[in-house]
Design an enzyme around this catalytic site. Structure first.
Site: not given
Ligand code: GFB
Length: 307
Positions: A108-110, A137, A141, A180
């Site tokens: 993952s890119s994280c 996580y 990875k 996500h």
């Molecule tokens: O997609 P996301 O949960 O993953 O969140 P990450 C990306 C951005 O979207 C963050 C915003 O800045 C969130 O605050 N966001 C806005 C939301 N509204 C929402 C919503 O309703 N739901 C969600 N989920 N986000 C994950 C990692 O990080 O990405 C994992 O935690 C993994 O480990 C994955 O690497 C690809 O990109 O921040």
């Protein structure tokens, strides 16, 4: 890998695994080995070993993982580190013991540092502190990457590791708490439109930037690298383009056709400010993504409505 090879897709019901199954099917691979969690629990070392000993898969796509969005990662870090470490350990070790010809591990890119130089090249790995919301996580990875490399060095296996950017597409998780951002937004705007809600609340400030790759493109890249790549060094998979969460939110709103307001819940975390992958290595190998974000958003919304 030929059309009769025994290919095990671990995690074939998930976003990534199901896309790999579709891509292999389209390309004519006929001998796919698929096991549901009830049939084969990847957290059970004994079960995994006996599956490999009995069935002898030749190729493995390790797409099984405990995954989730920013809140799921932040709330259940113990589950994320434990399940991912155990799956990686069980599958890679059994693959090595049973002479698997090649294994592709999905990272993952994280895994990259929170403030990595943008766009993030593969050499940024382990050069700085991780983003706190998904540290558990990411560490699991990173352990998976180092396991692949260590088995290759010590036992001469052919285990490759690829690092996809944020993915989306059919069979994604649309749960509003654990998903996500992209599937969450599609669902939020869709439901708000149906209910005639005056506004939709979106997490964070909207300033964070993310890169999005359609999972069918990722699956295509997985097949390409399974055939063409056999080094221990990791490979980034992405589009090379990102946008802010604010821009993404407006695009999703327009695809859904919602006319109300957008409200930002700034008490929710933004996570990593930016994680745009440097995909020059992938391009040099000869692979480019094909599905533009506007098209991917539209077809994913259609899939969501139909399913
Ligand atoms: O997609 P996301 O949960 O993953 O969140 P990450 C990306 C951005 O979207 C963050 C915003 O800045 C969130 O605050 N966001 C806005 C939301 N509204 C929402 C919503 O309703 N739901 C969600 N989920 N986000 C994950 C990692 O990080 O990405 C994992 O935690 C993994 O480990 C994955 O690497 C690809 O990109 O921040």
């Amino acid at each position: 890998m030929n059309k009769e090879s025994k290919i095990f897709i671990a995690g074939h019901r998930g976003l990534v695994g199901s896309a790999i199954v579709r891509a292999l099917g389209r390309a004519g691979y006929r001998n796919l080995m698929l096991r549901t969690r009830a049939e084969l629990d990847l957290l059970d070392q004994h079960a995994v070993r006996s599956f490999f000993e009995t069935e002898k898969p030749e190729y493995v796509f390790l797409a099984a993982a405990k995954v989730g969005g920013i809140m799921a990662n932040n709330t259940y870090p113990a589950d994320f580190i434990r399940e991912n470490l155990v799956i990686e350990l069980n599958v890679m070790d059994a693959a090595c013991r049973n002479g698997v010809k090649k294994l592709l591990f999905l990272g993952s890119s994280c895994i990259y540092p929170k403030f990595a130089v943008q766009p993030i090249s593969e050499s940024e790995l382990l050069t700085g502190p991780l983003e706190e919301t998904n540290r558990a996580y990411a560490v699991a990875k990173i352990a998976g990457i180092v396991m692949c490399q260590s088995y290759n060095t010590q036992y001469g296996t052919d285990f490759i590791s690829i690092m996809p950017t944020n993915l989306y597409g059919p069979n994604d998780n649309f749960d509003l708490e654990t998903s996500h951002v992209l599937p969450a937004l599609l669902r939020k705007f869709h439901e708000a439109k149906k209910r005639n809600d005056p506004s939709v609340t979106v997490w964070g400030t909207g300033a964070a930037k993310r890169e999005f790759l359609h999972v069918d493109d990722l699956a295509d890249a997985c097949l390409f690298l399974m055939k063409k790549y056999d080094a221990s060094e990791i490979v980034n998979i992405g589009t090379g383009e990102d946008l802010s969460i604010k821009e993404l939110t407006e695009r999703v709103r327009d695809v859904v056709g919602y006319a109300g307001e957008i409200v930002w819940d700034t008490l929710k975390p933004d996570g990593t400010p930016r994680k745009l992958l440097d995909v020059s290595k992938l391009h040099a190998l000869g692979w480019h993504h094909k599905i533009p974000l506007p098209e991917g958003l539209k077809t994913t919304y259609e899939w969501y409505i139909a399913n």
